[in-house]
Motif scaffolding. Sequence first.
Motif: not given
Length: 514
Positions: A122-123, A188-190, A217-219, A243-247
């Motif tokens: 969560g956030e 956020e994707e994580l 894992i990407l979720i 941790s976050p994924f944002m490209d």
Amino acid sequence: MDSSVAAGDLFIVAGGNCRMQNSSLQVQCSNDDDDKTVFKHGIKQFRTGWADGPAYVTQCPIQPGQSYVYNFTVNGQRGTLLWHAHILWLRVTVHGAIVIIPKLGLPYPFPKPHKEVVVLLGEWWKLDVEAVIDAAMESGLAPDVSDAYTINGHPGLISNCLGQGGFNLDVEPGKTYMLRIINAALNEELFFKIAGHKFTVVEVDAVYVKPFITDTILIAPGQTTNALLTMDLGTGNYLVAASPFMDSPIMVDNKTAIATLHYTGTLASTGTVLTIPPPRNATPVANKFTDSLRSLNSKTYPCRVPLNVDHSLLFTISLGLNPCATCRNGYRVVADINNVTFATPDISLLNSHFFNITGVFTDDFPGNPPTPYNYTGKQPVNLSTMIGTRVYRLGYNSRVQVVLQDTGMIALENHPIHLHGFNFFVLGRGLGNFNPEEDSKKFNLVDPVERNTVQVPSGGWVAIRFTADNPGVWFLHCHLEVHTTWGLKMAFLVDNGEGPNESLLPPPNDLPKC
């Protein structure tokens, strides 16, 4: 009754409570403070759209001091899903897990784990999230990012915050555990990773997949992933990281939530083995995970992807700027699908559809962009959008293909798109503009992964198919809450079929009124 819910009989909904009962499932919700709805994310709600939950789409909010019983049957589904509030930004804290166990006598299509553990990501904001988004809407700009990510409610060790530990997962050496991982974050994707260990992914969005091994894992928000984890290191403490994924160039913090995997019998003085999360723009890591997903497609769990379509739709996903006399810079950031920014009605779409109330919506949502252009290249100068409450009408049992195309309006960005009322098959994805002649030849029609939430890649597209066999009004929206707030949403209206078994049930007597 095909399955039962095993997520815990009682769960709390900020200021009230909801109770799940294992028959024709009921969720009894009382409300003591803010307007509220509860959405059972991924439950298909066959003919029971009144129990779906999105505010002003299938119901009006539950008012303070009132209650509402969500009554529906879980039919033909099992696995990990989630529930959450579906109004404003309340789902930041109003959320939890739904675990649907298989029918008696039907084993998992993989070795039974020693134990199953729900891992809820969560956030967290220091401020009231309603104040955060209200300030953003007033200024016309983007809201502040969160102050922390969490794993089962804990952010882990935080600098300048003494006494704040993290979630501890105690495990026995040699045993295999199944982690039911849920992303309940708002925006956020994580990435999810455990030092020294690898996962065997066996399910996403409550659908079995062909098992594959990965260390990351990407979720995305709204997605779930079940993964087997074997405790083959014998002893020690190991860092768990989200941790976050944002490209894209959109601002996102590099915060990381941490927890600890602890082998029983490990000495108290033993340190923790660390792991390095992927960079926030680690697109190759994200793509490797996404490209590995395939439906199990076995005799017991077949993959019934529609081979032909009745509706072939292209939905462009964009940000935009609309004039705003009271906003800081004279404009407000908005979002849209096919240049339509969704306007929330005063009464629910489902209610107005069922009772033929005119003037609430129109059924002329565009199936293609009003003005085709180079979606991922040079963008039009005009960044304004149309505002309206428009739905796309589908005949019962029609077969639908939707290509979701990211655009470079303001910035290229990845979007997790969620469809209510249905699962869909992900046929393909790619970068740049979708080419119907060339890209459709590469579609996977044999074992495409089946989901309810899919990531549209930054500067790219994804193609999905589903069969519209569930009458009612069904929301499609970005599961980044900031984009939903800005209007990146629409609805499909599925007409009744033939006879009562293919028709929407009437509303319950306690349906909240606006």
